[in-house]
Design an enzyme around this catalytic site. Structure first.
Site, mmCIF file in Angstrom:
data_model
loop_
_atom_site.group_PDB
_atom_site.id
_atom_site.type_symbol
_atom_site.label_atom_id
_atom_site.label_comp_id
_atom_site.label_asym_id
_atom_site.label_seq_id
_atom_site.Cartn_x
_atom_site.Cartn_y
_atom_site.Cartn_z
ATOM 1 N N SER A 1 -8.508 58.533 110.444
ATOM 2 C CA SER A 1 -8.337 59.977 110.235
ATOM 3 C C SER A 1 -7.091 60.290 109.419
ATOM 4 O O SER A 1 -6.132 59.524 109.379
ATOM 5 C CB SER A 1 -8.209 60.672 111.595
ATOM 6 O OG SER A 1 -9.430 60.521 112.286
ATOM 7 N N ARG B 1 -33.762 102.276 81.309
ATOM 8 C CA ARG B 1 -33.468 102.704 82.676
ATOM 9 C C ARG B 1 -32.806 101.614 83.525
ATOM 10 O O ARG B 1 -32.315 101.880 84.611
ATOM 11 C CB ARG B 1 -34.749 103.204 83.353
ATOM 12 C CG ARG B 1 -35.114 104.609 82.925
ATOM 13 C CD ARG B 1 -36.462 105.029 83.448
ATOM 14 N NE ARG B 1 -37.551 104.459 82.663
ATOM 15 C CZ ARG B 1 -38.839 104.523 83.012
ATOM 16 N NH1 ARG B 1 -39.191 105.102 84.146
ATOM 17 N NH2 ARG B 1 -39.764 103.985 82.244
ATOM 18 N N ASN C 1 -17.634 54.706 107.689
ATOM 19 C CA ASN C 1 -17.237 55.875 108.459
ATOM 20 C C ASN C 1 -15.924 56.419 107.904
ATOM 21 O O ASN C 1 -14.942 55.687 107.783
ATOM 22 C CB ASN C 1 -17.056 55.505 109.931
ATOM 23 C CG ASN C 1 -16.836 56.750 110.782
ATOM 24 O OD1 ASN C 1 -17.770 57.326 111.303
ATOM 25 N ND2 ASN C 1 -15.587 57.173 110.902
ATOM 26 N N GLU D 1 -51.769 109.434 78.271
ATOM 27 C CA GLU D 1 -50.423 109.146 78.778
ATOM 28 C C GLU D 1 -49.926 110.311 79.629
ATOM 29 O O GLU D 1 -50.273 111.474 79.364
ATOM 30 C CB GLU D 1 -49.472 108.922 77.600
ATOM 31 C CG GLU D 1 -49.650 107.582 76.922
ATOM 32 C CD GLU D 1 -49.566 106.437 77.914
ATOM 33 O OE1 GLU D 1 -48.460 106.121 78.370
ATOM 34 O OE2 GLU D 1 -50.613 105.870 78.248
HETATM 35 C C1 UD1 Z 1 -47.555 101.873 79.161
HETATM 36 C C2 UD1 Z 1 -48.932 102.479 78.877
HETATM 37 C C3 UD1 Z 1 -49.366 103.295 80.077
HETATM 38 C C4 UD1 Z 1 -49.405 102.409 81.303
HETATM 39 C C5 UD1 Z 1 -48.063 101.723 81.514
HETATM 40 C C6 UD1 Z 1 -48.191 100.679 82.606
HETATM 41 C C7 UD1 Z 1 -49.133 102.861 76.489
HETATM 42 C C8 UD1 Z 1 -49.020 103.864 75.403
HETATM 43 N N1 UD1 Z 1 -48.838 103.319 77.728
HETATM 44 O O1 UD1 Z 1 -46.666 102.960 79.327
HETATM 45 O O2 UD1 Z 1 -50.663 103.853 79.848
HETATM 46 O O3 UD1 Z 1 -49.751 103.168 82.451
HETATM 47 O O4 UD1 Z 1 -47.641 101.047 80.315
HETATM 48 O O5 UD1 Z 1 -46.945 100.143 82.935
HETATM 49 O O6 UD1 Z 1 -49.476 101.744 76.248
HETATM 50 N N2 UD1 Z 1 -43.403 97.534 74.394
HETATM 51 C C9 UD1 Z 1 -43.271 96.853 73.217
HETATM 52 N N3 UD1 Z 1 -43.067 97.557 72.076
HETATM 53 C C10 UD1 Z 1 -42.993 98.906 72.068
HETATM 54 C C11 UD1 Z 1 -43.140 99.600 73.279
HETATM 55 C C12 UD1 Z 1 -43.353 98.887 74.436
HETATM 56 O O7 UD1 Z 1 -43.317 95.629 73.181
HETATM 57 O O8 UD1 Z 1 -42.798 99.478 70.986
HETATM 58 C C13 UD1 Z 1 -43.592 96.771 75.622
HETATM 59 C C14 UD1 Z 1 -42.480 97.000 76.602
HETATM 60 O O9 UD1 Z 1 -41.448 96.049 76.408
HETATM 61 C C15 UD1 Z 1 -43.181 96.805 77.928
HETATM 62 C C16 UD1 Z 1 -44.611 97.228 77.642
HETATM 63 O O10 UD1 Z 1 -44.760 97.212 76.248
HETATM 64 O O11 UD1 Z 1 -43.182 95.452 78.322
HETATM 65 C C17 UD1 Z 1 -44.898 98.630 78.173
HETATM 66 O O12 UD1 Z 1 -44.007 99.522 77.534
HETATM 67 P P1 UD1 Z 1 -43.424 100.787 78.275
HETATM 68 O O13 UD1 Z 1 -42.531 101.499 77.350
HETATM 69 O O14 UD1 Z 1 -42.899 100.413 79.613
HETATM 70 O O15 UD1 Z 1 -44.771 101.631 78.426
HETATM 71 P P2 UD1 Z 1 -45.042 102.777 79.441
HETATM 72 O O16 UD1 Z 1 -44.465 104.038 78.942
HETATM 73 O O17 UD1 Z 1 -44.697 102.343 80.807
#
Ligand code: UD1
Ligand code: CA
Length: 494
Positions: free
Chosen positions: A412, A19, A384, A162
Site C-alpha cells: 500500500s 428555431r 495485486n 401548407e
Molecule cells: C414541410 C412540408 C409540410 C409538412 C412538413 C412536415 C412543404 C412545402 N411543406 O413543411 O407540408 O407537413 O414539412 O414536417 O414541403 N429543406 C430543404 N431545402 C429548403 C427547405 C427545406 O432542404 O429549401 C429541408 C429542411 O432542411 C427539412 C425539410 O426540408 O429537413 C422540411 O423543411 P421545413 O422547412 O422544416 O418544412 P416545413 O415548413 O416543416
C-alpha cells in the site's frame, strides 16, 4: 410488376433550422448517440435503395462532411438559392443519372424516428397501388404548422395545403403531410418543372407536385400510419428532447424484448449503436453510449456511464465512468471508478473504489482494489496493487511506462516512479517510492527505515496525558521496550 428496390432516397437537409437558435445546423444535433441526419441516413440506407442522396445548403461543408462520414456512399447534392422543399428535391434529382426511372423516396433530415421499415412499407404501398405519388400521412392531435391533406368525398387525395396558406376550414383537418414521400421519378421531374413560388413563403413547395400529378392523370395516394412519432420533425430544442426521450424509450423496450433486464427505463439511456447480451441487467441511472457493448449476464450500474466501452460476459460494473475501455469477463469494477481510454481489464480482474486507470493493461485475475492511479501501466495476471498506489507516469515533460509482473505484489501507499519494471513474482514493500527495477523473487523496500527513540515522550512532552499514558503502560509492563523489527526490511534482519 414492381421494382425490387427504390432507385433512391433523397434526404432534404438544406434548411438552417432557425428555431434551434444554434451555431450547429439543426440536422447535426444529436439524440440517441447519432445526429438527426445520422438517423435519417441509417433509415434511408436500411430501405435498400440503390442511392442515398443528401441535399445540403446551410452550413454546407459541415453537413456534407458529416453525411459522408456516417455513410461514405451517400451522394451530396447542393441546393441553390431557390428556396423550398420542391427545389431541394429537384436538386437531389439532378445528381442522379439523367432520366433516372423507378421510385424515388424523399425524407427529411430532421425526422429521426422514421425507420427503414416504414420507408420500405411506403415503397410497397406505392408500388402495389401503381401510384405516381404517395405521401406518408398521420392524423395528429395538434396539426398546426403542418401541411394538411385535402381529400374529396370518396376519400381520394386531392392535394396538400401548407398551414400558412390554409383557410380556417382547412386548418381543422388533422391529417398531415409528414414530408416523407414516394414518387415515380419521371413524374416528379416533370411536375417540379411546373411548380412555382406563388405562395405565402415564396418557396417552391414539393407539396404542389401532388395536385399537378393528379391533374396530369396520374394515380396519387396517401399512406397513413398510426405511429405519429415517426412523422415528427425536430424544429426546436424542446422537440429535440421529446423525440430523444421517445427514441430512448423505444431502444430500451427493444432491448428488454431481447432479454435484457432494465430496472428503470426512465433513467437508463442507451445509444442506437450499443449492443447488449441476453440476461444482462442494467440498473438505474445508467448511460450506455457510443459503440459500447455489454456481454451476456453482465450487471451494469447503478449510476454508470460507459462510452465506447466493451464489457465481457458476467462482469459487474458499479457507479463507474469508463471511456474506450475493455472490461473482461467476470471482472468487477467500482464503485466510484474512472476508466480512461486504453484501460484493458482481464478476465476476473478487479478495479475497485476510487481507482483511476488510463492506458493500463491489467491481467487476468489481477487486482487494483482501492484508491489508486494506474496510468501507462502493464499489470500482470494475478498481481495485486495495494491501496493508495500511484503509478507516477509523468515527469512534467514526458509520460513513462510501468510494468508489474505476474503474481507480483505492490504494498500500500507506494509510488512507482516510471519507468520502472517489477518482474514476475516480486514484492514491493508498502510505502515505497520506487525508482528502480525489481528482479524475480526480490522484495524492494524503498523508504526510510523506522527508528524508535526511547523515552522521547517523557522528555519532550512531560506532563501531557500522552506522557502519563506512556508511564502507566511502562509501569504495568504491558509493552516491551526494544524497537520493533520491520519484517520486510532485509537490512535489519541481516
Ligand atoms: C414541410 C412540408 C409540410 C409538412 C412538413 C412536415 C412543404 C412545402 N411543406 O413543411 O407540408 O407537413 O414539412 O414536417 O414541403 N429543406 C430543404 N431545402 C429548403 C427547405 C427545406 O432542404 O429549401 C429541408 C429542411 O432542411 C427539412 C425539410 O426540408 O429537413 C422540411 O423543411 P421545413 O422547412 O422544416 O418544412 P416545413 O415548413 O416543416
Ligand atoms: Ca419541419
Amino acid at each position: 410488376m414492381t421494382t425490387a428496390r427504390p432507385t433512391a432516397v433523397i434526404i432534404l437537409a438544406a434548411g438552417e433550422g432557425t428555431r434551434m437558435k444554434s451555431a450547429t445546423p439543426k440536422v447535426l444535433h444529436r439524440i440517441g448517440g447519432r445526429t438527426l441526419l445520422g438517423h435519417a441516413l441509417a433509415a434511408a440506407r436500411g430501405s435498400n435503395a440503390e442511392s442515398v442522396v443528401v441535399v445540403v445548403r446551410h452550413d454546407r461543408d459541415r453537413v456534407a462532411a458529416h453525411a459522408t462520414e456516417v455513410d461514405p456512399a451517400a451522394i451530396i447534392a447542393d441546393q441553390d438559392e431557390v428556396k423550398g422543399t420542391g427545389r431541394a428535391a429537384e436538386c437531389g434529382l439532378l445528381v442522379l443519372p439523367a432520366g433516372v426511372s423507378g421510385t424515388v423516396l424523399i425524407t427529411s433530415g430532421d425526422t429521426p424516428l422514421l425507420t427503414a421499415e416504414t420507408i420500405a412499407a411506403l415503397f410497397d404501398a406505392h408500388t402495389t397501388a401503381a401510384s405516381a405519388v404517395t405521401v406518408l400521412t398521420a392524423r395528429v392531435p395538434d396539426p398546426s404548422g403542418y401541411g394538411r391533406i385535402l381529400r374529396d368525398e370518396d376519400d381520394s387525395v386531392l392535394g396538400i395545403v401548407e398551414h400558412k396558406d390554409a383557410t380556417d376550414e382547412q386548418r381543422a383537418i388533422t391529417e398531415i403531410n409528414s414530408g416523407i414521400w414516394a414518387f415515380d421519378a419521371a413524374v416528379l421531374r416533370a411536375a417540379l418543372e411546373e411548380v412555382g413560388t406563388d405562395n405565402s413563403q415564396g418557396e417552391k413547395y414539393l407539396t404542389d407536385v401532388l395536385a399537378i400529378a393528379r391533374d396530369g392523370g396520374h394515380r396519387v395516394g396517401a399512406h397513413l400510419i398510426d405511429d405519429l412519432w415517426q412523422t415528427e420533425g425536430v424544429n426546436d430544442r424542446v422537440q429535440l428532447a421529446t423525440l430523444g426521450r421517445e427514441l430512448n424509450r423505444r431502444n430500451n423496450e427493444r432491448w428488454m424484448r431481447e432479454g435484457v433486464t432494465i430496472v428503470d427505463p426512465a433513467t437508463t439511456w442507451i445509444d442506437a449503436d450499443v449492443t447488449i447480451g441476453r440476461d444482462a441487467t442494467i440498473l438505474p441511472g445508467t448511460q450506455l453510449l457510443g459503440a459500447t457493448s455489454i456481454g451476456p449476464d453482465a450487471r451494469i450500474g447503478p449510476d454508470t456511464t460507459l462510452t465506447d466501452t466493451e464489457v465481457g460476459e458476467g462482469a459487474e460494473v458499479k457507479r463507474t465512468e469508463a471511456n474506450l475501455a475493455q472490461i473482461g469477463a467476470q471482472a468487477t469494477v467500482g464503485p466510484y471508478s474512472y476508466l480512461r481510454p486504453g484501460t484493458v481489464l482481464g478476465v476476473k480482474g478487479k478495479i475497485g473504489g476510487f481507482v483511476e486507470t488510463k492506458n493500463a493493461t491489467i491481467g487476468d485475475g489481477a487486482k487494483v482494489p482501492h484508491l489508486t492511479y494506474a496510468g501507462d501501466a502493464t499489470i500482470g495476471e494475478g498481481a495485486n496493487i495495494g491501496a493508495g498506489t500511484i503509478f507516477a507516469n509523468y515527469d512534467g515533460v514526458a509520460k513513462h511506462h510501468t510494468t508489474i509482473g505476474k503474481h507480483s505484489f505492490v504494498g500500500s501507499d507506494t509510488v512507482l516512479i516510471a519507468p520502472v519494471d517489477v518482474a514476475d513474482g516480486a514484492y514491493v514493500a508498502a510505502g515505497s517510492a520506487l525508482t528502480g527495477d525489481v528482479e524475480p523473487g526480490q522484495i524492494a523496500v524503498a523508504r526510510g527505515r523506522q527508528k524508535n527513540v526511547d523515552g522521547w515522550v517523557a522528555r519532550a512532552r512531560a506532563g501531557t496525558p500522552t506522557a502519563e499514558a506512556a508511564q502507566a503502560a511502562t509501569d504495568a509492563g504491558t509493552r516491551h521496550t526494544e524497537s520493533p523489527v520491520d519484517p520486510t526490511d532485509t537490512e535489519q534482519k541481516a
